[in-house]
Design a protein around this motif. Structure first.
Motif, short mmCIF file in Angstrom:
data_model
loop_
_atom_site.label_atom_id
_atom_site.label_comp_id
_atom_site.label_asym_id
_atom_site.label_seq_id
_atom_site.Cartn_x
_atom_site.Cartn_y
_atom_site.Cartn_z
N GLU A 90 -11.58 16.41 0.13
CA GLU A 90 -11.33 17.47 -0.35
C GLU A 90 -12.79 17.81 -1.39
OE1 GLU A 90 -7.52 19.00 -2.31
OE2 GLU A 90 -8.83 20.30 -3.71
N ARG A 95 -0.73 0.70 9.05
CA ARG A 95 -1.44 -0.65 9.52
C ARG A 95 -1.08 -1.90 8.75
NH1 ARG A 95 -7.07 -0.62 10.70
NH2 ARG A 95 -7.24 -2.62 9.24
N THR A 143 -5.41 13.62 -0.26
CA THR A 143 -6.71 13.15 0.37
C THR A 143 -7.21 12.01 -0.99
OG1 THR A 143 -7.73 14.99 -1.15
CG2 THR A 143 -7.49 15.41 1.25
N PRO A 144 -7.99 11.14 -0.68
CA PRO A 144 -8.51 10.63 0.94
C PRO A 144 -7.33 10.30 1.56
CG PRO A 144 -9.53 9.23 -0.62
CD PRO A 144 -8.68 10.24 -1.43
N GLN A 172 -9.60 0.28 4.82
CA GLN A 172 -9.48 0.70 3.44
C GLN A 172 -8.31 1.50 3.42
OE1 GLN A 172 -12.05 -1.39 2.69
NE2 GLN A 172 -12.34 -0.12 0.85
N HIS A 173 -7.50 1.80 4.43
CA HIS A 173 -6.43 2.65 4.55
C HIS A 173 -5.06 1.97 4.82
CE1 HIS A 173 -8.72 6.29 3.98
NE2 HIS A 173 -9.86 5.62 4.10
N MET A 222 -14.31 3.70 -1.60
CA MET A 222 -13.06 3.01 -1.34
C MET A 222 -12.20 3.59 -0.19
SD MET A 222 -10.58 0.84 -2.90
CE MET A 222 -11.01 0.73 -4.59
N ALA A 223 -12.60 4.86 0.12
CA ALA A 223 -11.77 5.31 1.27
C ALA A 223 -12.82 5.33 2.60
CB ALA A 223 -11.63 6.98 1.00
N ASP A 259 -13.79 13.96 -2.61
CA ASP A 259 -13.02 12.90 -3.39
C ASP A 259 -12.83 11.60 -2.46
OD1 ASP A 259 -11.20 13.96 -1.31
OD2 ASP A 259 -9.74 14.22 -2.58
N MET A 284 0.82 -1.26 0.10
CA MET A 284 -0.06 0.03 0.00
C MET A 284 0.92 1.24 -0.02
SD MET A 284 -3.29 -0.10 2.29
CE MET A 284 -4.75 -0.94 1.54
N SER A 285 0.54 2.23 -0.69
CA SER A 285 1.45 3.42 -0.79
C SER A 285 0.51 4.64 -0.01
CB SER A 285 1.43 3.97 -2.22
OG SER A 285 0.20 4.33 -2.67
N THR A 342 0.87 8.83 0.34
CA THR A 342 1.67 9.85 -0.37
C THR A 342 1.55 11.05 0.56
OG1 THR A 342 1.18 8.69 -2.24
CG2 THR A 342 2.28 10.85 -2.13
N ILE A 387 2.34 15.24 0.20
CA ILE A 387 2.90 16.03 -0.89
C ILE A 387 3.06 17.51 -0.02
CG2 ILE A 387 2.40 17.38 -2.94
CD1 ILE A 387 3.02 14.50 -3.98
N ASP A 388 4.22 18.13 -0.19
CA ASP A 388 4.48 19.36 0.65
C ASP A 388 4.08 19.26 1.94
OD1 ASP A 388 5.41 20.35 -2.01
OD2 ASP A 388 3.22 21.18 -2.21
N GLU A 439 -14.58 6.50 -6.16
CA GLU A 439 -13.87 7.78 -5.54
C GLU A 439 -14.64 9.10 -5.50
OE1 GLU A 439 -10.79 7.16 -4.48
OE2 GLU A 439 -10.38 5.17 -5.14
#
Lengths: 380, 380
Positions: B264, B376, B12-13, B357-358, B282-283, B278, B1-2, B4, B6-7, B321
């Motif tokens: 978001e 997890r 999200t999600p 899911q995460h 899935m989330a 978003d 599982m990735s 990510t 950013i900055d 999504e």
């Protein structure tokens, strides 16, 4: 995600993929679209696997469709450099997308409202990135997008080009096809899908936008559409596996369903005439899509380990790691019907949701020695 | 599982964990059980995280409860060597479990029928492994186990000891507590849970089995139980995060819910007066547990990014999504209510399903600088 094999057998519960069925499903849609003269841009949100995505791409496929940026990055890392991100763009994602552009993936974006067009323009200037955009058309009033006759459609296209970005064309997803109950309804949904997007493209072109791409998509409409005149690509993804929901729509039969969850029987509930298995909602997903269809399949239909459907048995209920098998007619299952330790397969309500619960696919099929595993990617 | 960033902001999600709320939830149950004089054996199927499991263990916790062998292996790898596997044993898993025994984890197994007892005995002889077993008691007729007065209970215990394995005692899970609508019902469920398992333990002891362990568990009964006489441990796991289903039961309030999905806003659906975000199924997961409760929360309740609940808005529908936000009263949401790009949080119906899911938890809370992530584990 871990995925374990003990003594060369995958542990239960796990996800099986019948490669022969998958290949047949891919070929069936490919042949249909070839007859209609429109290429497939397969949606890989169902499979999330490079091995499968490559097989879904026909010789004339322009690229793939993705539903997350993690998919975009994963498939780009595997060499697929033409991708449509088919979810209305959230502005917070544009920095990450600009990095993809700089690295060589000109991800085609979906824009479904004028406010987002304004935000896209700001980001394009700030990031010095000329995004390529498809405008989403709302063909059924169910999700996002511009109605084909919406003045905001041209306004948004203007904002995009004013910002130095490209209006590639239009796209739509006919979610309403999922509510159909017969073939005629699906044919009409496919007609409405085509009409909406072709008329929106015409408006854009009349207003001076080139809009070369006209993209439609859903497995039900792709299966029942009769006329794709004016459409340049079809997006579909669920067809690769099919599922009980698609069978309930008449898009396939249960013999076409290519994925199933392998499970083992834990015990018999004598008082209820039900059997317990080790596949609960964690393995099957919480999807109950067939509840709204004529035939409610519970949490899935039960098959022998060989794949043969056991017509009278379904998964009535689940907890996290338990499934309860019951007869569809409510009568008790007799204690001689199964035995503790026996393996069964469960066909999923919704391929996208069930596959998402697993680290990957155990391959089964005539041409395979067994034991091969294809991983899936996850996350956003 | 990735997963990510950013900055320095998670994309999200993603799943947020309010550590302060989690700590309060853990302390609340710990205090209750301390008053009742019975230790907690936390169920880690909800969190699947070593960081969280360690915090759930009180000073007097005998160990943890797991729902998969992958959990057993992961937590054993992190040094937790007293574990109860609380799913009726499928015989096909015993080879793998015997390897754990040889490596130093004497995983306590759950046995819920006599056929499985026979298969366990065969495996014990074949693998030369003395399994430790709790007999599952069926307190509510909803899943597996022996009724407390079932002759098969003593028969199974005999099969276990004849095979050189140990009958550690009895356990039950009061799934029926999830159907309650008020506190009195939950108190009665907790009484029935205790009565069933204590009477089963008495029968075993009268028949000559030592049966030192008497284990009960569910977050609702653990919260409402008044008397744990004769019970040696309580299993609960959902309490660590709580969720809308638990709030619907009266086990907590929405202010106690420690996890949420950060999302978001993509756009406004003017024709319907709804907003798109978003975070789709899935989330959020497909869990619709609150559909059967007095207050149906759809796919989740919406909060400001700060965590403050927006009382009139919920997630009415989802696709993979996309989430669609609507007013609970069916009236349209006005276009000035939110804006494209705004971040919101969504409280989950069911903590176990949403967290699954995460890839892990983004920590938020007063004592944290932010940006910390706890992974997890997944799979079987």
């Amino acid at each position: 995600m871990s995925s374990t094999v003990i003594d060369d057998k995958p542990v239960t519960p796990c996800l099986l993929l019948d490669v022969d069925r998958m290949t047949r499903n891919i070929q069936t849609l490919e042949a249909r679209l070839k007859d209609l003269g429109t290429p497939l841009r397969p949606h890989v949100k169902t499979c999330k696997s490079i091995e499968i995505a490559r097989r879904m791409m026909a010789s004339d496929s322009p690229g793939i469709t993705v539903s997350t940026l993690a998919e975009a990055e994963y498939f780009f890392g595997h060499g697929i450099d033409d991708q449509l991100y088919a979810v209305g763009i959230a502005p917070g994602k544009l920095d990450r997308i600009a990095r993809l552009y700089r690295n060589g993936l000109a991800l085609k974006l979906t824009l479904d409202n004028s406010d987002a067009a304004g935000r896209l323009g700001e980001a394009a200037a700030r990031l010095d990135c000329a995004f390529s955009v498809l405008l989403e058309i709302d063909a059924d009033g169910q999700r996002g997008g511009f109605r084909p006759d919406d003045p905001a459609l041209l306004e948004a296209a203007g904002l995009v080009t004013d910002a130095g970005c490209g209006v590639l064309g239009v796209m739509t997803h006919m979610g309403a096809s999922y509510d159909c109950r017969d073939a005629r309804c699906l044919e009409r949904a496919a007609e409405r899908e085509r009409d909406a997007v072709v008329s929106a493209a015409d408006r854009l072109r009349t207003a001076g936008f080139e809009a070369p791409v006209v993209s439609v998509g859903s497995t039900p409409t792709a299966t029942f559409v009769r006329n794709l005149e004016g459409v340049t690509e079809v997006r579909a993804g669920t067809h690769v596996f099919m599922d009980l929901f698609m069978a309930g729509l008449g898009v396939c039969t249960t013999d076409d369903i290519a994925i199933s969850v392998l499970t083992e029987i834990i015990g018999y509930r004598g008082n209820a005439g039900e059997w317990l298995v080790d596949a609960g909602w964690m393995a099957l997903s919480r999807d109950r899509g067939t509840a709204s269809q004529t035939v409610d399949c519970g949490y899935g239909l039960v098959c022998q380990e060989s794949g043969e459907v056991i017509e009278d048995i379904f998964v009535r209920a689940t907890s996290q790691e338990h499934g309860i098998l019951a007869r569809r007619d409510g009568e008790p299952i007799t204690p001689d019907r199964f035995q503790v330790g026996q393996r069964l397969r469960i066909l999923p309500n919704h391929a996208c949701a069930t596959a998402a619960q697993h680290a990957g696919y155990w391959l089964v099929g005539e041409d395979l020695a067994g034991g091969r595993f294809w991983p899936r990617m996850h996350g956003w």
